[in-house]
Design a protein around this motif. Structure first.
Motif, mmCIF file in Angstrom:
data_model
loop_
_atom_site.group_PDB
_atom_site.id
_atom_site.type_symbol
_atom_site.label_atom_id
_atom_site.label_comp_id
_atom_site.label_asym_id
_atom_site.label_seq_id
_atom_site.Cartn_x
_atom_site.Cartn_y
_atom_site.Cartn_z
ATOM 1 N N LYS A 1 0.816 -1.213 0.000
ATOM 2 C CA LYS A 1 0.000 0.000 0.000
ATOM 3 C C LYS A 1 0.855 1.271 0.000
ATOM 4 O O LYS A 1 0.690 2.155 -0.840
ATOM 5 C CB LYS A 1 -0.951 -0.006 1.189
ATOM 6 C CG LYS A 1 -2.022 -1.104 1.105
ATOM 7 C CD LYS A 1 -2.975 -1.070 2.270
ATOM 8 C CE LYS A 1 -2.403 -1.623 3.557
ATOM 9 N NZ LYS A 1 -1.900 -2.993 3.430
ATOM 10 N N MET A 2 1.794 1.357 0.916
ATOM 11 C CA MET A 2 2.584 2.588 1.049
ATOM 12 C C MET A 2 3.626 2.694 -0.042
ATOM 13 O O MET A 2 3.808 3.750 -0.646
ATOM 14 C CB MET A 2 3.232 2.619 2.439
ATOM 15 C CG MET A 2 3.599 3.963 2.935
ATOM 16 S SD MET A 2 2.211 5.091 2.940
ATOM 17 C CE MET A 2 3.081 6.557 2.429
ATOM 18 N N ASP B 1 9.077 -6.972 -4.580
ATOM 19 C CA ASP B 1 8.023 -7.459 -3.683
ATOM 20 C C ASP B 1 8.001 -8.980 -3.794
ATOM 21 O O ASP B 1 8.424 -9.536 -4.808
ATOM 22 C CB ASP B 1 6.660 -6.871 -4.062
ATOM 23 C CG ASP B 1 5.651 -7.011 -2.928
ATOM 24 O OD1 ASP B 1 5.379 -6.023 -2.240
ATOM 25 O OD2 ASP B 1 5.183 -8.148 -2.716
ATOM 26 N N ARG C 1 1.783 -8.764 -7.852
ATOM 27 C CA ARG C 1 1.912 -7.346 -7.516
ATOM 28 C C ARG C 1 2.997 -6.705 -8.381
ATOM 29 O O ARG C 1 2.822 -5.616 -8.915
ATOM 30 C CB ARG C 1 2.241 -7.171 -6.037
ATOM 31 C CG ARG C 1 2.138 -5.736 -5.592
ATOM 32 C CD ARG C 1 2.196 -5.568 -4.097
ATOM 33 N NE ARG C 1 1.000 -6.106 -3.459
ATOM 34 C CZ ARG C 1 1.038 -6.970 -2.443
ATOM 35 N NH1 ARG C 1 2.184 -7.385 -1.991
ATOM 36 N NH2 ARG C 1 -0.056 -7.422 -1.906
ATOM 37 N N ASN D 1 15.316 -8.576 -3.527
ATOM 38 C CA ASN D 1 15.660 -7.273 -2.917
ATOM 39 C C ASN D 1 17.065 -6.837 -3.302
ATOM 40 O O ASN D 1 17.338 -5.643 -3.455
ATOM 41 C CB ASN D 1 15.520 -7.368 -1.397
ATOM 42 C CG ASN D 1 14.080 -7.603 -0.985
ATOM 43 O OD1 ASN D 1 13.151 -7.319 -1.751
ATOM 44 N ND2 ASN D 1 13.892 -8.130 0.215
ATOM 45 N N VAL E 1 8.599 -2.243 3.877
ATOM 46 C CA VAL E 1 8.016 -3.517 4.318
ATOM 47 C C VAL E 1 7.486 -3.333 5.735
ATOM 48 O O VAL E 1 7.771 -2.330 6.390
ATOM 49 C CB VAL E 1 9.080 -4.642 4.310
ATOM 50 C CG1 VAL E 1 9.510 -4.975 2.886
ATOM 51 C CG2 VAL E 1 10.274 -4.278 5.178
ATOM 52 N N ILE F 1 9.116 -7.443 9.775
ATOM 53 C CA ILE F 1 10.112 -8.200 9.003
ATOM 54 C C ILE F 1 11.324 -7.339 8.624
ATOM 55 O O ILE F 1 12.176 -7.761 7.842
ATOM 56 C CB ILE F 1 9.503 -8.817 7.726
ATOM 57 C CG1 ILE F 1 9.036 -7.728 6.757
ATOM 58 C CG2 ILE F 1 8.393 -9.796 8.026
ATOM 59 C CD1 ILE F 1 8.973 -8.261 5.328
ATOM 60 N N ALA G 1 6.875 2.093 10.624
ATOM 61 C CA ALA G 1 6.399 2.634 11.895
ATOM 62 C C ALA G 1 7.151 2.010 13.060
ATOM 63 O O ALA G 1 7.341 0.807 13.099
ATOM 64 C CB ALA G 1 4.914 2.362 12.046
HETATM 65 N N1 LIG Z 1 -0.080 2.108 5.229
HETATM 66 C C1 LIG Z 1 0.171 3.298 5.760
HETATM 67 O O1 LIG Z 1 -0.698 4.190 5.883
HETATM 68 C C2 LIG Z 1 1.576 3.627 6.239
HETATM 69 C C3 LIG Z 1 1.881 4.964 6.552
HETATM 70 C C4 LIG Z 1 3.195 5.252 6.950
HETATM 71 C C5 LIG Z 1 4.147 4.241 7.051
HETATM 72 N N2 LIG Z 1 3.781 2.954 6.760
HETATM 73 C C6 LIG Z 1 4.820 1.918 6.881
HETATM 74 O O2 LIG Z 1 5.078 1.435 5.574
HETATM 75 C C7 LIG Z 1 5.484 0.057 5.648
HETATM 76 C C8 LIG Z 1 4.621 -0.736 4.652
HETATM 77 O O3 LIG Z 1 3.282 -0.635 5.077
HETATM 78 P P1 LIG Z 1 2.098 -1.023 4.055
HETATM 79 O O4 LIG Z 1 0.847 -0.546 4.673
HETATM 80 O O5 LIG Z 1 2.464 -0.581 2.686
HETATM 81 O O6 LIG Z 1 2.171 -2.629 4.149
HETATM 82 P P2 LIG Z 1 1.879 -3.693 2.990
HETATM 83 O O7 LIG Z 1 0.766 -3.222 2.123
HETATM 84 O O8 LIG Z 1 1.803 -5.024 3.656
HETATM 85 O O9 LIG Z 1 3.240 -3.627 2.107
HETATM 86 C C9 LIG Z 1 4.385 -4.379 2.400
HETATM 87 C C10 LIG Z 1 4.740 -5.157 1.141
HETATM 88 O O10 LIG Z 1 5.994 -5.805 1.311
HETATM 89 C C11 LIG Z 1 5.847 -7.143 0.823
HETATM 90 N N3 LIG Z 1 6.892 -7.970 1.430
HETATM 91 C C12 LIG Z 1 6.784 -8.875 2.434
HETATM 92 N N4 LIG Z 1 7.984 -9.462 2.686
HETATM 93 C C13 LIG Z 1 8.866 -8.880 1.821
HETATM 94 C C14 LIG Z 1 10.259 -9.038 1.590
HETATM 95 N N5 LIG Z 1 11.001 -9.899 2.316
HETATM 96 N N6 LIG Z 1 10.846 -8.312 0.620
HETATM 97 C C15 LIG Z 1 10.108 -7.439 -0.136
HETATM 98 N N7 LIG Z 1 8.780 -7.234 0.035
HETATM 99 C C16 LIG Z 1 8.174 -7.941 1.001
HETATM 100 C C17 LIG Z 1 4.454 -7.528 1.263
HETATM 101 O O11 LIG Z 1 3.999 -8.665 0.573
HETATM 102 P P3 LIG Z 1 2.916 -9.602 1.353
HETATM 103 O O12 LIG Z 1 1.721 -8.775 1.616
HETATM 104 O O13 LIG Z 1 2.678 -10.676 0.343
HETATM 105 O O14 LIG Z 1 3.606 -10.079 2.599
HETATM 106 C C18 LIG Z 1 3.692 -6.259 0.862
HETATM 107 O O15 LIG Z 1 3.397 -6.240 -0.493
HETATM 108 C C19 LIG Z 1 5.268 -0.404 7.104
HETATM 109 O O16 LIG Z 1 6.497 -0.477 7.764
HETATM 110 C C20 LIG Z 1 4.395 0.696 7.694
HETATM 111 O O17 LIG Z 1 4.671 0.892 9.078
HETATM 112 C C21 LIG Z 1 2.541 2.608 6.335
#
Ligand SMILES: NC(=O)c1ccc[n+]([C@@H]2O[C@H](COP(=O)([O-])OP(=O)(O)OC[C@H]3O[C@@H](n4cnc5c(N)ncnc54)[C@H](OP(=O)(O)O)[C@@H]3O)[C@@H](O)[C@H]2O)c1
Length: 271
Positions: A13-14, A37, A42, A58, A72, A76, A99
């Motif tokens: 998402k981010m 990813d 995706r 990566n 991520v 992890i 976060a």
């Molecule tokens: N969402 C928000 O509003 C927001 C705002 C600020 C900061 N953040 C931070 O941004 C980060 C990502 O959040 P998100 O909401 O975008 O989460 P997310 O949608 O789960 O994105 C993370 C992505 O990384 C993939 N992934 C998992 N293991 C991996 C690996 N070893 N190598 C590469 N990619 C891998 C995941 O795949 P799978 O789903 O298949 O595991 C997923 O597509 C977090 O640390 C969060 O704290 C998020």
């Protein structure tokens, strides 16, 4: 246009919102962006829709890019740092948007001297209206700070603060969009309860939120003053405000930011 190549580890998402935001803002050309990813679908969808490079390795991102954005899940991050630590060198600027993950953890996960910046953006970067705060790591330079500003200013407002503030930033603006979506949904429900068609109610609720936010940002006036300008004596608005106060609206929001901040601190302590 930045000359640096930008790599994202994590295209969720981010990562996707940021990636699409900087393409839309023409910060970087698609040929200078790579996302990795774990999910093939995706990667394929992102490549097909945006034309950027994608991979499931990566390490490919580290060899391709100058700026590495770690997008991520916090849980992890240790594992991911471990897979790239031998490939990160002096040409790389590492940006973590996770976060709760403190700079000391990121620095201990990579080689000594790695230039790292901790950043807390939010998902409205997708539409160029992010609220972002960053803190420089031990070895990150002012020039690195300017590069981070250039990237995130293209998708919204950017502030540089001391890292001690990042948990509170996460609790306010990092998680904040979710609070505001609940606010908009509840306003819309109120309109529907009073007989408005759902689509009209939701558009009115969202536009009202956007308008009020722009009033605060563009007039620089205190929200309380702007509230009083709407609330005429014995009028409709003060009736609504009184109901919000009865429901503990402010205290609820204040406590929501506190809960999210405490959670961010806890995520950090676990590291
Ligand atoms: N969402 C928000 O509003 C927001 C705002 C600020 C900061 N953040 C931070 O941004 C980060 C990502 O959040 P998100 O909401 O975008 O989460 P997310 O949608 O789960 O994105 C993370 C992505 O990384 C993939 N992934 C998992 N293991 C991996 C690996 N070893 N190598 C590469 N990619 C891998 C995941 O795949 P799978 O789903 O298949 O595991 C997923 O597509 C977090 O640390 C969060 O704290 C998020």
């Amino acid at each position: 246009m930045l000359k640096e190549k930008i790599g994202f580890i994590g295209g969720g998402k981010m990562g996707e919102a940021l990636c699409r935001g900087i393409i839309h803002a023409q910060v970087s050309e698609t040929r200078n962006i790579m996302v990795s990813d774990v999910l093939t679908e995706r990667c394929e969808a992102l490549h097909a829709e945006t034309g950027i490079h994608t991979t499931q390795r990566n390490k490919d991102v580290v060899s391709f890019a100058d700026v590495i954005i770690l997008a991520v899940k916090p849980q992890i991050m240790g594992e991911v740092l471990n897979t790239i630590k031998d490939d990160i060198d002096s040409r790389h600027l590492v940006i973590s948007i996770a976060a709760g993950i403190p700079l000391r953890f990121l620095e201990s996960g990579l080689q000594t001297g790695a230039r790292i910046v901790r950043v807390m953006p939010n998902t409205p970067c997708l539409v160029g209206v992010s609220a972002t705060v960053f803190a420089l790591g031990t070895y990150a330079t002012e020039t690195d700070g300017r590069l981070v500003s250039d990237i995130f200013q293209a998708v919204g407002k950017v502030f540089q603060l001391d890292e001690k503030y990042l948990d509170a930033v996460t609790g306010l603006s990092g998680s904040g969009p979710a609070y505001v979506y609940m606010f908009i949904e509840a306003l819309s429900d109120g309109g529907v309860k009073m007989g408005l068609p759902r689509d009209v109610a939701t558009t009115l609720a969202a536009q009202t939120t956007l308008g009020a936010a722009k009033m605060v940002l563009e007039t620089g006036q205190h929200p309380a003053k702007l509230k009083d300008d709407v609330a005429s004596p014995g009028g409709t608005t003060i009736a609504g405000i009184s109901t919000l106060e009865d429901g503990g609206f402010r205290a609820c929001l204040i406590n929501a930011v506190k809960s999210a901040t405490v959670k961010s601190k806890k995520l950090g302590k676990q590291r």
